[in-house]
Design a protein around this motif. Structure first.
Motif, PDB file in Angstrom:
ATOM      1  N   PRO A   1       8.225  22.987  -8.269  1.00 49.81           N
ATOM      2  CA  PRO A   1       9.014  24.210  -8.351  1.00 49.81           C
ATOM      3  C   PRO A   1       8.519  25.404  -7.519  1.00 49.81           C
ATOM      4  CG  PRO A   1       8.776  23.270 -10.505  1.00 49.81           C
ATOM      5  CD  PRO A   1       7.969  22.428  -9.592  1.00 49.81           C
TER       6      PRO A   1
ATOM      7  N   PRO B   1       6.070   4.433  -3.968  1.00 47.98           N
ATOM      8  CA  PRO B   1       6.532   5.777  -4.332  1.00 47.98           C
ATOM      9  C   PRO B   1       5.776   6.413  -5.499  1.00 47.98           C
ATOM     10  CG  PRO B   1       8.234   4.116  -4.708  1.00 47.98           C
ATOM     11  CD  PRO B   1       7.160   3.473  -3.938  1.00 47.98           C
TER      12      PRO B   1
ATOM     13  N   TRP C   1       3.316  20.559 -12.943  1.00 46.27           N
ATOM     14  CA  TRP C   1       2.840  21.009 -11.625  1.00 46.27           C
ATOM     15  C   TRP C   1       3.088  22.500 -11.421  1.00 46.27           C
ATOM     16  CZ3 TRP C   1       1.298  18.184  -6.908  1.00 46.27           C
ATOM     17  CH2 TRP C   1       0.731  16.945  -7.235  1.00 46.27           C
TER      18      TRP C   1
ATOM     19  N   ASP D   1       0.074   8.149   3.171  1.00 46.30           N
ATOM     20  CA  ASP D   1      -1.300   8.622   3.223  1.00 46.30           C
ATOM     21  C   ASP D   1      -2.113   7.604   3.990  1.00 46.30           C
ATOM     22  OD1 ASP D   1      -3.910   9.189   2.819  1.00 46.30           O
ATOM     23  OD2 ASP D   1      -3.892   8.837   0.672  1.00 46.30           O
ATOM     24  N   CYS D   2      -2.572   7.988   5.172  1.00 43.36           N
ATOM     25  CA  CYS D   2      -3.318   7.043   5.997  1.00 43.36           C
ATOM     26  C   CYS D   2      -4.746   6.921   5.517  1.00 43.36           C
ATOM     27  CB  CYS D   2      -3.319   7.518   7.431  1.00 43.36           C
ATOM     28  SG  CYS D   2      -2.228   6.582   8.440  1.00 43.36           S
ATOM     29  N   GLY D   3      -5.524   7.940   5.721  1.00 45.27           N
ATOM     30  CA  GLY D   3      -6.901   7.848   5.251  1.00 45.27           C
ATOM     31  C   GLY D   3      -7.366   9.241   4.919  1.00 45.27           C
TER      32      GLY D   3
ATOM     33  N   PHE E   1      -7.697   0.621   3.033  1.00 44.93           N
ATOM     34  CA  PHE E   1      -6.697   1.414   3.742  1.00 44.93           C
ATOM     35  C   PHE E   1      -7.154   2.857   3.948  1.00 44.93           C
ATOM     36  CE2 PHE E   1      -4.415  -2.038   1.713  1.00 44.93           C
ATOM     37  CZ  PHE E   1      -3.750  -2.558   2.802  1.00 44.93           C
ATOM     38  N   VAL E   2      -8.137   3.283   3.182  1.00 40.07           N
ATOM     39  CA  VAL E   2      -8.617   4.663   3.333  1.00 40.07           C
ATOM     40  C   VAL E   2     -10.090   4.698   3.706  1.00 40.07           C
ATOM     41  CG1 VAL E   2      -8.280   6.918   2.309  1.00 40.07           C
ATOM     42  CG2 VAL E   2      -7.183   5.005   1.284  1.00 40.07           C
TER      43      VAL E   2
ATOM     44  N   LEU F   1      -2.688  17.643 -12.606  1.00 45.93           N
ATOM     45  CA  LEU F   1      -2.083  16.805 -11.562  1.00 45.93           C
ATOM     46  C   LEU F   1      -1.820  15.406 -12.108  1.00 45.93           C
ATOM     47  CD1 LEU F   1      -3.098  16.568  -7.972  1.00 45.93           C
ATOM     48  CD2 LEU F   1      -3.704  14.596  -9.246  1.00 45.93           C
TER      49      LEU F   1
ATOM     50  N   ASN G   1      -7.261   4.294  10.367  1.00 49.10           N
ATOM     51  CA  ASN G   1      -8.349   3.330  10.535  1.00 49.10           C
ATOM     52  C   ASN G   1      -7.781   1.968  10.894  1.00 49.10           C
ATOM     53  OD1 ASN G   1      -7.717   1.911   8.183  1.00 49.10           O
ATOM     54  ND2 ASN G   1      -9.219   2.976   6.946  1.00 49.10           N
TER      55      ASN G   1
ATOM     56  N   ASN H   1      -5.187   0.474   8.179  1.00 50.72           N
ATOM     57  CA  ASN H   1      -3.904   1.084   7.853  1.00 50.72           C
ATOM     58  C   ASN H   1      -3.039   1.368   9.074  1.00 50.72           C
ATOM     59  OD1 ASN H   1      -4.717   3.582   8.900  1.00 50.72           O
ATOM     60  ND2 ASN H   1      -5.459   4.287   6.924  1.00 50.72           N
TER      61      ASN H   1
ATOM     62  N   PRO I   1       0.612   8.282  -4.588  1.00 46.48           N
ATOM     63  CA  PRO I   1       0.570   8.911  -3.280  1.00 46.48           C
ATOM     64  C   PRO I   1      -0.441   8.246  -2.362  1.00 46.48           C
ATOM     65  CG  PRO I   1      -0.373  10.368  -4.946  1.00 46.48           C
ATOM     66  CD  PRO I   1       0.084   9.149  -5.654  1.00 46.48           C
ATOM     67  N   GLU I   2      -1.294   7.393  -2.933  1.00 47.69           N
ATOM     68  CA  GLU I   2      -2.361   6.827  -2.113  1.00 47.69           C
ATOM     69  C   GLU I   2      -2.183   5.336  -1.922  1.00 47.69           C
ATOM     70  OE1 GLU I   2      -6.398   8.595  -2.840  1.00 47.69           O
ATOM     71  OE2 GLU I   2      -5.408   8.654  -4.748  1.00 47.69           O
ATOM     72  N   PRO I   3      -2.738   4.805  -0.828  1.00 44.42           N
ATOM     73  CA  PRO I   3      -2.547   3.380  -0.579  1.00 44.42           C
ATOM     74  C   PRO I   3      -3.535   2.500  -1.323  1.00 44.42           C
ATOM     75  CG  PRO I   3      -3.609   4.401   1.289  1.00 44.42           C
ATOM     76  CD  PRO I   3      -3.403   5.476   0.283  1.00 44.42           C
TER      77      PRO I   3
ATOM     78  N   CYS J   1      -8.239   7.242  -7.744  1.00 39.76           N
ATOM     79  CA  CYS J   1      -8.395   8.103  -6.570  1.00 39.76           C
ATOM     80  C   CYS J   1      -8.967   7.219  -5.481  1.00 39.76           C
ATOM     81  CB  CYS J   1      -9.326   9.256  -6.894  1.00 39.76           C
ATOM     82  SG  CYS J   1      -9.676  10.258  -5.463  1.00 39.76           S
ATOM     83  N   ILE J   2      -8.079   6.718  -4.625  1.00 44.84           N
ATOM     84  CA  ILE J   2      -8.496   5.689  -3.677  1.00 44.84           C
ATOM     85  C   ILE J   2      -9.384   6.277  -2.586  1.00 44.84           C
ATOM     86  CG2 ILE J   2      -7.661   3.760  -2.294  1.00 44.84           C
ATOM     87  CD1 ILE J   2      -6.882   3.689  -5.233  1.00 44.84           C
ATOM     88  N   ALA J   3      -9.123   7.532  -2.228  1.00 40.31           N
ATOM     89  CA  ALA J   3      -9.952   8.170  -1.208  1.00 40.31           C
ATOM     90  C   ALA J   3     -11.405   8.212  -1.668  1.00 40.31           C
ATOM     91  CB  ALA J   3      -9.441   9.573  -0.924  1.00 40.31           C
TER      92      ALA J   3
ATOM     93  N   PHE K   1       7.073  16.260 -15.094  1.00 37.41           N
ATOM     94  CA  PHE K   1       6.240  16.303 -13.888  1.00 37.41           C
ATOM     95  C   PHE K   1       6.339  17.668 -13.214  1.00 37.41           C
ATOM     96  CE2 PHE K   1       6.822  15.376  -9.184  1.00 37.41           C
ATOM     97  CZ  PHE K   1       5.482  15.320  -8.862  1.00 37.41           C
ATOM     98  N   MET K   2       7.570  18.143 -13.046  1.00 38.75           N
ATOM     99  CA  MET K   2       7.774  19.428 -12.377  1.00 38.75           C
ATOM    100  C   MET K   2       7.148  20.572 -13.182  1.00 38.75           C
ATOM    101  SD  MET K   2       9.482  19.030  -9.558  1.00 38.75           S
ATOM    102  CE  MET K   2      10.367  17.748  -8.712  1.00 38.75           C
TER     103      MET K   2
ATOM    104  N   PRO L   1       0.801  -1.227   0.000  1.00 40.63           N
ATOM    105  CA  PRO L   1       0.000   0.000   0.000  1.00 40.63           C
ATOM    106  C   PRO L   1       0.837   1.283   0.000  1.00 40.63           C
ATOM    107  CG  PRO L   1      -0.151  -1.104   2.109  1.00 40.63           C
ATOM    108  CD  PRO L   1       0.607  -1.985   1.215  1.00 40.63           C
ATOM    109  N   GLN L   2       2.090   1.186   0.441  1.00 38.73           N
ATOM    110  CA  GLN L   2       2.909   2.388   0.383  1.00 38.73           C
ATOM    111  C   GLN L   2       3.818   2.233  -0.807  1.00 38.73           C
ATOM    112  OE1 GLN L   2       6.392   2.952   1.159  1.00 38.73           O
ATOM    113  NE2 GLN L   2       6.140   5.148   0.919  1.00 38.73           N
TER     114      GLN L   2
END
Lengths: 128, 357, 143
Positions: C37, B12, B127, C20-22, B38-39, B108, C65, C68, B15-17, B351-353, B123-124, B9-10
């Motif tokens: 930048p 690089p 953003w 990212d936890c939750g 996880f979320v 994004l 939660n 996690n 950003p989301e699990p 978008c896991i959230a 990427f930079m 789940p973590q």
């Protein structure tokens, strides 16, 4: 509510779904709502060219419901979710998480039931 | 004998699990099984303790990236039950902020996608451009991401003439910068090498899996919830962006073109916006059922609302676009190289959230 | 001597791990925005890494939660000593708007010790950078 609503029963739900698939509908999702202590409402939503069609299935909470995931594979996720949150059991799921999709084993209750149903009494086969 | 390799789940790249159990034989994936939870917060259940006005703040936090669209979808559902007529100016303002959200979300994603195949300078750059859109959000609403402009019956904040002129001039600059990146993003050898013919979904496959949004449109299905004509979209002129190939490159192209389309829609909305009230009066409590759909950056968002005339809603069900797009990952991964997993997983813009709420 | 060199360079250039936890994503993308930048956290010598065994500072966003929290404890245990934990956003601090939801344990400090709290919903990049810089001082004290 927008869209056509069709009432189905446990015996006809898979057949109706298959019929809708032949008509060229896309599976959107399912919603579940509690009616009272024993009854539960499951809605199946389909979409074709931005027109919605719904199936409404009203069942007793402890009756196993046939899964529509053999017809629409995408349904397996939402059926697992309902299994987690409402303690309704689905028969014949494509991938069965056995009620651990969202909740861990240490969570003993089904959160969306206003009348608590113990998770232990559910009998999920051989879950370690 | 396949090897089992865990992804997440973590991780690089994401950003989301999200956790994927990958069965791998000689570097080629044979099966992928996702694991969630996880979320998962359980915020649909918060409808029991928060009243239907307060729930707007909760649904905004389903997902921080498309928060404005969640609130809009929810408000539209309640407005439909209660028969509230939203004033025209509020409808146009909703479109403006919704398209700003779509832009910042797509930028994004384009950045993260570039990062997923190791193109860090791209990427930079992307953003850096995105920050301009966030500046507009901050200057007009007071917050960069969760803008909190929606109320039931309309919007909270107004834009004056000067602000709209400023938004247009900023967007002109954003457009110029995005166009400058077009050749790098679309024609570069390394980008094409990593994305063309990766994770192909045919039209019928995509339709059968019930996908949504850019993932579906990249497979030649012209489905865009904005064509429903909610908010002020029925008075604006646009066509769904469609690509034919159904691979990661096509998805990238759809999102890139939609970013430019959003700029166009904002220009139209600013030129057509009428004067008038910001919100309609909302009296009494909702009673009934409704289904509400909007097009989020990631696709179709679906709200089912059931109210029973009380202060709290009976049931709030949120189906987010990533939830519909997860089966696509399972269908695309088998047969791919392990090194392509980040690119393919990111290509649906997960978008896991949202998915787990 | 070698050890002193490592200690000093760890203070000057701490590596950062984000989990990212939750969270709702709002704080996550602000953490990522810090790397890009306009805000550019790398000017403090900070590098974002994916491996907990290389990291000195753990940035945690969102509520904890039941599922996690095991991952979070696992990541925390894998990090080398000394380590600094920065909790970001209202959710990471106390559970925020979700504190009453059924699957939420609470803030990050219910599971692992937290050194710096960064409030905000979502926390602004400036606030996150400020939090990380304060975290650096704490890191220095722990050395």
């Amino acid at each position: 509510m927008k869209g056509e609503m069709i009432s189905v029963s446990i015996d006809t739900v898979v057949g109706e779904t298959a019929k809708i698939k032949v008509e060229g509908y896309r599976f959107v999702t399912m919603s579940c709502a509690e009616l009272d202590q024993t009854m539960i409402d499951i809605l199946y939503h389909f979409d074709k060219d931005l027109e919605l069609k719904h199936l409404r299935l009203t069942v007793l909470r402890d009756t196993p419901v046939p899964s529509v995931s053999p017809v629409y594979f995408a349904a397996f996720l939402v059926e697992n979710e309902i299994q987690d949150l409402f303690a309704v059991r689905f028969k014949g799921l494509a991938i069965d998480y056995e009620r651990t999709l969202y909740l861990d084993e240490e969570v003993k209750v089904t959160p969306f039931c206003k009348y608590t149903v113990e998770k232990t009494g559910w009998g999920v086969g051989s879950k370690q | 004998m396949p090897q089992i390799i865990p992804f997440g789940p973590q991780h690089p790249v994401l950003p989301e699990p999200i956790h994927l159990k990958l069965s791998v034989v000689d570097g080629i994936i044979t099966e992928a099984v996702p694991a969630f939870g996880f979320v998962h917060r359980g915020l649909e259940k918060l409808a029991d303790i928060r009243d239907f006005h307060q729930m707007i703040q909760v649904v905004e936090r389903v997902c921080g990236i498309c928060s404005m669209m969640h609130a809009m979808c929810y408000a539209q559902g309640i407005e439909e039950i209660m028969g509230v007529e939203v004033p025209p100016r509020a409808r146009f303002l909703r479109v403006i902020w919704a398209e700003l959200h779509r832009m910042h979300s797509h930028l994004l994603w384009l950045g993260l996608f570039a990062d997923s195949f190791g193109f860090e300078s791209l990427f930079m750059q992307i953003w850096r451009i995105r920050e301009k859109v966030l500046d507009i959000n901050e200057a007009t609403t007071g917050n960069r991401i969760i803008v909190a402009v929606n109320v039931i019956g309309g919007v909270r904040t107004d834009l004056n003439q000067e602000q709209m002129r400023w938004i247009l001039s900023e967007l002109a600059e954003v457009e110029k910068e995005i166009r400058r990146l077009e050749t790098t993003l679309m024609d570069d050898y390394t980008v094409k090498k990593r994305t063309v013919c990766k994770g192909v979904l045919t039209r019928s496959q995509a339709f059968e899996l019930g996908l949504a949004g850019p993932t579906l449109r990249a497979s030649d299905v012209a489905q865009d919830m904005r064509m429903l004509g909610y908010a002020a979209y029925n008075e604006l002129d646009f066509e769904p962006v469609v690509e034919k190939d159904g691979d990661c490159y096509a998805r990238c192209k759809v999102r890139f073109r939609e970013t430019l389309q959003s700029i166009d829609i904002i220009r139209q909305a600013v030129s057509k916006i009428p004067e008038g009230e910001l919100s309609a009066k909302v009296k009494c409590r909702p009673d009934g059922e409704s289904v509400s759909r909007v097009e989020q950056p990631r696709g179709e968002c679906f709200y089912y609302i059931k109210a029973n005339g009380k202060k709290n809603l009976d049931r709030l069900r949120i189906r987010t676009p990533t939830f519909a797009n997860v089966p696509a990952i399972l269908a695309m991964l088998p047969g791919m190289w392990l090194s392509d997993v980040p690119v393919i997983v990111l290509s649906i813009d997960p978008c896991i959230a949202c998915t787990e709420r | 001597m070698f050890k002193r060199m490592i200690t000093e360079s760890r203070i000057k250039s701490p590596w950062l791990l984000h989990y990212d936890c939750g969270s709702c994503n709002g704080c996550d993308i602000e953490v990522l925005a810090c790397l890009t930048p306009v805000y550019d956290i790398e000017r403090f010598g900070i590098v974002n890494v994916g491996n907990p065994m290389h990291a000195d500072i753990l940035l945690v966003t969102g509520t904890v939660n039941h599922r996690n929290k095991k991952v979070l404890v696992n990541l925390y245990d894998q990090m080398p000593h000394p380590k600094v934990v920065v909790a970001i956003g209202s959710c990471g601090l106390s559970g925020g708007i979700f504190r009453e939801a059924y699957n939420v344990v609470g803030g990050v400090d219910k599971v692992i010790p937290v050194d710096v709290y960064v409030p905000g919903c979502p926390a602004k990049p400036e606030a996150i950078i400020d939090g990380v810089v304060i975290g650096l001082q704490k890191f220095h004290e722990k050395m």
